[in-house]
Design a protein around this motif. Sequence first.
Motif, PDB file in Angstrom:
ATOM      1  N   LEU A 106      29.130  14.980  -3.285  1.00 19.39           N
ATOM      2  CA  LEU A 106      29.431  16.414  -3.336  1.00 19.39           C
ATOM      3  C   LEU A 106      30.600  16.736  -4.261  1.00 19.39           C
ATOM      4  CD1 LEU A 106      29.051  17.213   0.467  1.00 19.39           C
ATOM      5  CD2 LEU A 106      27.504  17.918  -1.375  1.00 19.39           C
ATOM      6  N   GLY A 107      31.259  15.692  -4.779  1.00 19.21           N
ATOM      7  CA  GLY A 107      32.391  15.901  -5.670  1.00 19.21           C
ATOM      8  C   GLY A 107      33.671  16.281  -4.950  1.00 19.21           C
ATOM      9  N   ARG A 108      33.753  16.019  -3.648  1.00 18.58           N
ATOM     10  CA  ARG A 108      34.943  16.376  -2.867  1.00 18.58           C
ATOM     11  C   ARG A 108      36.040  15.322  -2.968  1.00 18.58           C
ATOM     12  NH1 ARG A 108      31.560  19.978  -2.284  1.00 18.58           N
ATOM     13  NH2 ARG A 108      31.480  21.482  -0.599  1.00 18.58           N
ATOM     14  N   VAL A 109      35.662  14.068  -3.262  1.00 24.59           N
ATOM     15  CA  VAL A 109      36.645  12.988  -3.368  1.00 24.59           C
ATOM     16  C   VAL A 109      36.390  12.175  -4.627  1.00 24.59           C
ATOM     17  CG1 VAL A 109      36.978  12.765  -0.861  1.00 24.59           C
ATOM     18  CG2 VAL A 109      35.269  11.364  -2.001  1.00 24.59           C
ATOM     19  N   THR A 110      37.419  11.456  -5.038  1.00 25.89           N
ATOM     20  CA  THR A 110      37.281  10.458  -6.099  1.00 25.89           C
ATOM     21  C   THR A 110      37.701   9.123  -5.506  1.00 25.89           C
ATOM     22  OG1 THR A 110      39.515  10.910  -6.896  1.00 25.89           O
ATOM     23  CG2 THR A 110      37.710  12.077  -7.991  1.00 25.89           C
ATOM     24  N   VAL A 111      37.107   8.060  -6.015  1.00 22.15           N
ATOM     25  CA  VAL A 111      37.377   6.728  -5.483  1.00 22.15           C
ATOM     26  C   VAL A 111      37.840   5.827  -6.611  1.00 22.15           C
ATOM     27  CG1 VAL A 111      36.391   4.749  -4.290  1.00 22.15           C
ATOM     28  CG2 VAL A 111      35.637   7.041  -3.695  1.00 22.15           C
ATOM     29  N   SER A 112      38.977   5.168  -6.391  1.00 26.05           N
ATOM     30  CA  SER A 112      39.487   4.172  -7.336  1.00 26.05           C
ATOM     31  C   SER A 112      39.172   2.809  -6.749  1.00 26.05           C
ATOM     32  CB  SER A 112      40.998   4.310  -7.504  1.00 26.05           C
ATOM     33  OG  SER A 112      41.326   5.615  -7.900  1.00 26.05           O
ATOM     34  N   ARG A 113      38.317   2.094  -7.414  1.00 22.26           N
ATOM     35  CA  ARG A 113      37.929   0.787  -6.908  1.00 22.26           C
ATOM     36  C   ARG A 113      38.953  -0.264  -7.322  1.00 22.26           C
ATOM     37  NH1 ARG A 113      33.777   3.855  -7.364  1.00 22.26           N
ATOM     38  NH2 ARG A 113      32.048   3.777  -5.932  1.00 22.26           N
ATOM     39  N   PRO A 114      39.161  -1.274  -6.485  1.00 24.49           N
ATOM     40  CA  PRO A 114      40.127  -2.317  -6.836  1.00 24.49           C
ATOM     41  C   PRO A 114      39.678  -3.097  -8.072  1.00 24.49           C
ATOM     42  CG  PRO A 114      38.909  -2.907  -4.861  1.00 24.49           C
ATOM     43  CD  PRO A 114      38.501  -1.513  -5.225  1.00 24.49           C
ATOM     44  N   VAL A 115      40.639  -3.644  -8.779  1.00 24.55           N
ATOM     45  CA  VAL A 115      40.349  -4.424  -9.981  1.00 24.55           C
ATOM     46  C   VAL A 115      39.789  -5.784  -9.565  1.00 24.55           C
ATOM     47  CG1 VAL A 115      41.368  -5.489 -12.023  1.00 24.55           C
ATOM     48  CG2 VAL A 115      42.212  -3.288 -11.210  1.00 24.55           C
ATOM     49  N   PRO A 116      38.634  -6.187 -10.118  1.00 20.19           N
ATOM     50  CA  PRO A 116      38.100  -7.508  -9.784  1.00 20.19           C
ATOM     51  C   PRO A 116      39.057  -8.603 -10.238  1.00 20.19           C
ATOM     52  CG  PRO A 116      36.466  -6.198 -10.960  1.00 20.19           C
ATOM     53  CD  PRO A 116      37.760  -5.441 -11.005  1.00 20.19           C
ATOM     54  N   PRO A 117      39.163  -9.704  -9.471  1.00 17.20           N
ATOM     55  CA  PRO A 117      40.100 -10.779  -9.827  1.00 17.20           C
ATOM     56  C   PRO A 117      39.890 -11.326 -11.243  1.00 17.20           C
ATOM     57  CG  PRO A 117      39.208 -11.137  -7.636  1.00 17.20           C
ATOM     58  CD  PRO A 117      38.474  -9.967  -8.218  1.00 17.20           C
ATOM     59  N   ALA A 118      38.671 -11.308 -11.736  1.00 22.19           N
ATOM     60  CA  ALA A 118      38.403 -11.825 -13.079  1.00 22.19           C
ATOM     61  C   ALA A 118      39.068 -10.975 -14.155  1.00 22.19           C
ATOM     62  CB  ALA A 118      36.908 -11.895 -13.328  1.00 22.19           C
ATOM     63  N   GLN A 119      39.386  -9.722 -13.855  1.00 21.02           N
ATOM     64  CA  GLN A 119      39.984  -8.836 -14.846  1.00 21.02           C
ATOM     65  C   GLN A 119      41.514  -8.769 -14.734  1.00 21.02           C
ATOM     66  OE1 GLN A 119      38.058  -5.061 -14.476  1.00 21.02           O
ATOM     67  NE2 GLN A 119      36.104  -5.822 -15.204  1.00 21.02           N
ATOM     68  N   LEU A 120      42.078  -9.458 -13.754  1.00 10.18           N
ATOM     69  CA  LEU A 120      43.530  -9.465 -13.613  1.00 10.18           C
ATOM     70  C   LEU A 120      44.155 -10.350 -14.684  1.00 10.18           C
ATOM     71  CD1 LEU A 120      43.811  -9.761  -9.734  1.00 10.18           C
ATOM     72  CD2 LEU A 120      44.262  -7.747 -11.137  1.00 10.18           C
ATOM     73  N   PRO A 121      45.390 -10.068 -15.094  1.00 12.32           N
ATOM     74  CA  PRO A 121      46.038 -10.899 -16.107  1.00 12.32           C
ATOM     75  C   PRO A 121      46.281 -12.317 -15.581  1.00 12.32           C
ATOM     76  CG  PRO A 121      47.479  -9.095 -15.420  1.00 12.32           C
ATOM     77  CD  PRO A 121      46.205  -8.944 -14.683  1.00 12.32           C
ATOM     78  N   ASP A 122      46.340 -13.238 -16.499  1.00 12.84           N
ATOM     79  CA  ASP A 122      46.568 -14.642 -16.168  1.00 12.84           C
ATOM     80  C   ASP A 122      47.968 -14.811 -15.578  1.00 12.84           C
ATOM     81  OD1 ASP A 122      46.156 -17.436 -16.132  1.00 12.84           O
ATOM     82  OD2 ASP A 122      47.240 -17.623 -18.031  1.00 12.84           O
ATOM     83  N   GLU A 123      48.099 -15.644 -14.570  1.00 14.98           N
ATOM     84  CA  GLU A 123      49.387 -15.862 -13.901  1.00 14.98           C
ATOM     85  C   GLU A 123      50.423 -16.419 -14.878  1.00 14.98           C
ATOM     86  OE1 GLU A 123      51.229 -18.587 -10.335  1.00 14.98           O
ATOM     87  OE2 GLU A 123      49.129 -18.000 -10.195  1.00 14.98           O
ATOM     88  N   GLY A 124      50.002 -17.266 -15.817  1.00 11.06           N
ATOM     89  CA  GLY A 124      50.928 -17.831 -16.802  1.00 11.06           C
ATOM     90  C   GLY A 124      51.552 -16.762 -17.673  1.00 11.06           C
ATOM     91  N   ILE A 125      50.761 -15.788 -18.062  1.00  8.64           N
ATOM     92  CA  ILE A 125      51.281 -14.698 -18.893  1.00  8.64           C
ATOM     93  C   ILE A 125      52.312 -13.895 -18.102  1.00  8.64           C
ATOM     94  CG2 ILE A 125      50.664 -12.508 -20.007  1.00  8.64           C
ATOM     95  CD1 ILE A 125      47.997 -13.817 -20.754  1.00  8.64           C
ATOM     96  N   LEU A 126      52.017 -13.643 -16.828  1.00 11.03           N
ATOM     97  CA  LEU A 126      52.961 -12.890 -16.002  1.00 11.03           C
ATOM     98  C   LEU A 126      54.282 -13.649 -15.841  1.00 11.03           C
ATOM     99  CD1 LEU A 126      50.575 -11.495 -13.250  1.00 11.03           C
ATOM    100  CD2 LEU A 126      51.556 -10.268 -15.185  1.00 11.03           C
ATOM    101  N   ARG A 127      54.207 -14.961 -15.684  1.00 11.70           N
ATOM    102  CA  ARG A 127      55.432 -15.761 -15.565  1.00 11.70           C
ATOM    103  C   ARG A 127      56.258 -15.713 -16.852  1.00 11.70           C
ATOM    104  NH1 ARG A 127      55.560 -18.700 -10.930  1.00 11.70           N
ATOM    105  NH2 ARG A 127      53.569 -19.140  -9.933  1.00 11.70           N
ATOM    106  N   GLU A 128      55.575 -15.733 -18.016  1.00 15.31           N
ATOM    107  CA  GLU A 128      56.289 -15.634 -19.279  1.00 15.31           C
ATOM    108  C   GLU A 128      56.964 -14.274 -19.435  1.00 15.31           C
ATOM    109  OE1 GLU A 128      53.836 -16.698 -22.636  1.00 15.31           O
ATOM    110  OE2 GLU A 128      53.077 -18.479 -21.597  1.00 15.31           O
ATOM    111  N   VAL A 129      56.290 -13.209 -18.999  1.00 14.64           N
ATOM    112  CA  VAL A 129      56.880 -11.870 -19.072  1.00 14.64           C
ATOM    113  C   VAL A 129      58.135 -11.807 -18.184  1.00 14.64           C
ATOM    114  CG1 VAL A 129      56.521  -9.438 -18.466  1.00 14.64           C
ATOM    115  CG2 VAL A 129      54.750 -10.706 -19.677  1.00 14.64           C
ATOM    116  N   ILE A 130      58.046 -12.358 -16.985  1.00 16.26           N
ATOM    117  CA  ILE A 130      59.203 -12.352 -16.066  1.00 16.26           C
ATOM    118  C   ILE A 130      60.347 -13.137 -16.681  1.00 16.26           C
ATOM    119  CG2 ILE A 130      60.033 -13.214 -13.841  1.00 16.26           C
ATOM    120  CD1 ILE A 130      57.258 -12.474 -12.701  1.00 16.26           C
ATOM    121  N   ALA A 131      60.037 -14.306 -17.262  1.00 16.38           N
ATOM    122  CA  ALA A 131      61.078 -15.119 -17.902  1.00 16.38           C
ATOM    123  C   ALA A 131      61.706 -14.363 -19.061  1.00 16.38           C
ATOM    124  CB  ALA A 131      60.490 -16.449 -18.370  1.00 16.38           C
ATOM    125  N   GLY A 132      60.890 -13.640 -19.832  1.00 14.17           N
ATOM    126  CA  GLY A 132      61.411 -12.863 -20.944  1.00 14.17           C
ATOM    127  C   GLY A 132      62.303 -11.732 -20.472  1.00 14.17           C
TER     128      GLY A 132
END
Length: 136
Positions: A106-132
Motif C-alpha cells: 500500500l506504500g505506507r512503509v519502507t523497508v531497509s533490508r540488512p546488508v548480506p555478509p558477502a557485501q560487507l567490507p573485508d575485516e583486513g581493510i577495516l583493521r587497516e583503516v583503524i590503524a591509519g
Amino acid sequence: MTEEDLTGSPHEPGSQWYDHEAGPLVRPYAMTGGRTRPGPAGVRFDLIALVTLDPGAPADDPALGPEHRALADLCRAETQSVAELAAGADLPVGVVRVLLGDLLELGRVTVSRPVPPAQLPDEGILREVIAGLRAL
C-alpha cells in the motif's frame, strides 16, 4: 446446540475466545486473512530489517485493520526492526511479516533490508583503516 456447548460455561458467553492464563485468543490466520506469506511476490522480511513509516501516510486510515494500524503507530515514532514490531504489537513474527507485506504494497512503509555478509567490507581493510586513524 446450547450456549453451554459453545462456550463451556452457561455464565460466560464468548469464553471460548479467552484463556485466563494466556489472555484473549485470536488465531493468526484471522488477522492475516488466512495468508502465511507477505504480498503476492512472497517478500520475506528478516528479523533485523528496518521498517519506516512513509511520512505521507495518513495518521488514521480506516481502510486498514487494527493490527495494521498498530504496526503503523509503532513505526510513527521511530524506525523499528521487524523483531521490535512483533514484540511491541505482541503478535507472532509470522503475522507481523504478512501485515508488513500489506503495508509495503500500500506504500505506507519502507523497508531497509540488512546488508548480506558477502557485501560487507573485508575485516583486513577495516583493521587497516583503524590503524591509519590511530596513526593520525
